[in-house]
Write a protein that holds these residues in place. Structure first.
Motif, PDB file in Angstrom:
ATOM      1  N   GLU A 156       0.848  -1.196   0.000  1.00  0.00           N
ATOM      2  CA  GLU A 156       0.000   0.000   0.000  1.00  0.00           C
ATOM      3  C   GLU A 156       0.872   1.230   0.000  1.00  0.00           C
ATOM      4  O   GLU A 156       1.731   1.400   0.868  1.00  0.00           O
ATOM      5  N   ASP A 157       0.676   2.077  -0.996  1.00  0.00           N
ATOM      6  CA  ASP A 157       1.457   3.302  -1.118  1.00  0.00           C
ATOM      7  C   ASP A 157       0.975   4.291  -0.061  1.00  0.00           C
ATOM      8  O   ASP A 157      -0.181   4.747  -0.104  1.00  0.00           O
ATOM      9  N   HIS A 217       1.637   7.321   0.318  1.00  0.00           N
ATOM     10  CA  HIS A 217       1.466   8.685  -0.201  1.00  0.00           C
ATOM     11  C   HIS A 217       0.126   8.845  -0.925  1.00  0.00           C
ATOM     12  O   HIS A 217      -0.521   9.888  -0.819  1.00  0.00           O
ATOM     13  N   THR A 218      -0.272   7.809  -1.668  1.00  0.00           N
ATOM     14  CA  THR A 218      -1.517   7.906  -2.438  1.00  0.00           C
ATOM     15  C   THR A 218      -2.654   7.108  -1.814  1.00  0.00           C
ATOM     16  O   THR A 218      -3.826   7.326  -2.150  1.00  0.00           O
ATOM     17  N   LYS A 255      -3.203   4.091  -2.433  1.00  0.00           N
ATOM     18  CA  LYS A 255      -3.588   3.030  -3.361  1.00  0.00           C
ATOM     19  C   LYS A 255      -2.956   1.714  -2.920  1.00  0.00           C
ATOM     20  O   LYS A 255      -1.789   1.666  -2.542  1.00  0.00           O
TER      21      LYS A 255
END
Length: 328
Positions: free
Chosen positions: A32-33, A35-36, A38
């Motif tokens: 899981e990113d 920062h985003t 997503k």
């Protein structure tokens, strides 16, 4: 400076290797990113499924693995005697599971076509099968068969092209039991160190979770290299200790790391580390950063010197840490 792969992998030194693959720019392409927001978490399942499938094809077994958000760890064992025992048709059938081979190798595997093949064509196929046999016990070919399909699937999902993994995987030769078992523990505890799991049994996409789930049913997981039992002979077909000893070491090491109490409870050190001659504090050092303690080879100072003499090398990186962390 990176060494050629042929210098890093030598079955004369050891059949055990620790391999690390990292995503490009170490991006969060398998987790899981942050920062985003997503999630690419499902891709970790891709890696695990592919990894375990390859053990049914290659003469290479998996001792430990951990699929993290932006890199993977695998400890592999090359089973060269197993590969040498395959006949030509077995080699070809295994190879055709991954690659097409040639029209001749395809014909060779079909009984009705085989009977019609001239002797010269059969000989050509048998010579080609020897090339495939070597590839089926080759670490580089194994990692290629693992990483390339994952990269294609991820790029297809993202609608892009380009690299998914860094250009080369990193490998470390594990020269002895001390290096092998401490590296396995290091790999199995990766999710706990990264704070994405609280206990080994809840560490998703790891070998330790598979081993614990199987142990609850009195079994060992079929895709992974087995630990020794009382009935096994000491012939190299199994890992060099009992499963319960290893699980105790991993559990204890994980607790010590989580509670941040290194070295002052040495009297509770599991029997396995005592037998291997590794103190509690040194064991924690190894399992907190194994890949950074050594270069492309890991082991006791004696093992490193033996390997140094074999390769006629001026020096082997990691000798100082080997002397400090392992018994002679």
């Amino acid at each position: 400076m990176p060494q050629p792969r042929r210098n890093q992998i030598s079955l004369q030194d050891t059949c055990y290797y620790h391999c690390i693959s990292r995503c490009v720019r170490q991006g969060f392409l398998c987790g899981e990113d942050p920062h985003t927001g997503k999630s690419y978490e499902h891709r970790r399942g891709w890696v695990e499924k592919r990894l375990l499938r390859l053990t049914d094809i290659f003469a290479i077994s998996v001792c430990a693995f951990a699929v993290m958000s932006n890199h993977t760890h695998v400890v592999l064992c090359v089973e060269h005697q197993k590969a040498e025992g395959w006949d030509t048709r077995t080699v070809l059938e295994r190879w055709h599971t991954l690659y097409n081979g040639t029209p001749l190798t395809q014909r060779y595997c079909q009984p009705e076509e085989y009977d019609l093949m001239p002797k010269a064509e059969r000989l050509r196929v048998e010579l080609l099968a020897e090339t495939y046999r070597k590839r089926l016990m080759d670490i580089s070919w194994f990692m290629r068969a693992l990483n390339e399909p994952i990269a294609r699937m991820a790029n297809r999902e993202d609608g892009c092209t380009g690299r998914f993994w860094e250009g080369r995987f990193k490998s470390q030769a594990l020269l002895d039991e001390q290096a092998l078992l401490s590296c396995m523990a290091y790999v199995d505890l990766n999710p706990i160190r990264a704070n994405i799991a609280r206990t080994p049994e809840t560490s998703e996409h790891t070998s330790i979770q598979l081993r614990i789930r199987a142990a609850l049913n009195g079994q060992q997981p079929q895709p992974l290299k087995r630990f020794r039992t009382d009935e096994d002979e000491d012939n190299g077909d199994t890992l060099p200790c009992h499963l319960n000893d290893y699980l105790e070491v991993v559990e204890f090491t994980g607790r010590a790391q989580r509670l941040n109490k290194p070295g002052h409870i040495a009297e509770t050190t599991p029997d396995l580390t005592t037998r291997l001659g590794i103190s509690l504090s040194n064991w924690l050092t190894l399992t907190q950063g194994f890949e950074y303690q050594f270069g492309c080879r890991a082991g006791t100072l004696t093992s490193l010197r033996r390997c140094q003499n074999h390769h006629e090398a001026a020096r082997i990186r990691g000798s100082g840490n080997a002397s400090r962390l392992f018994a002679a």
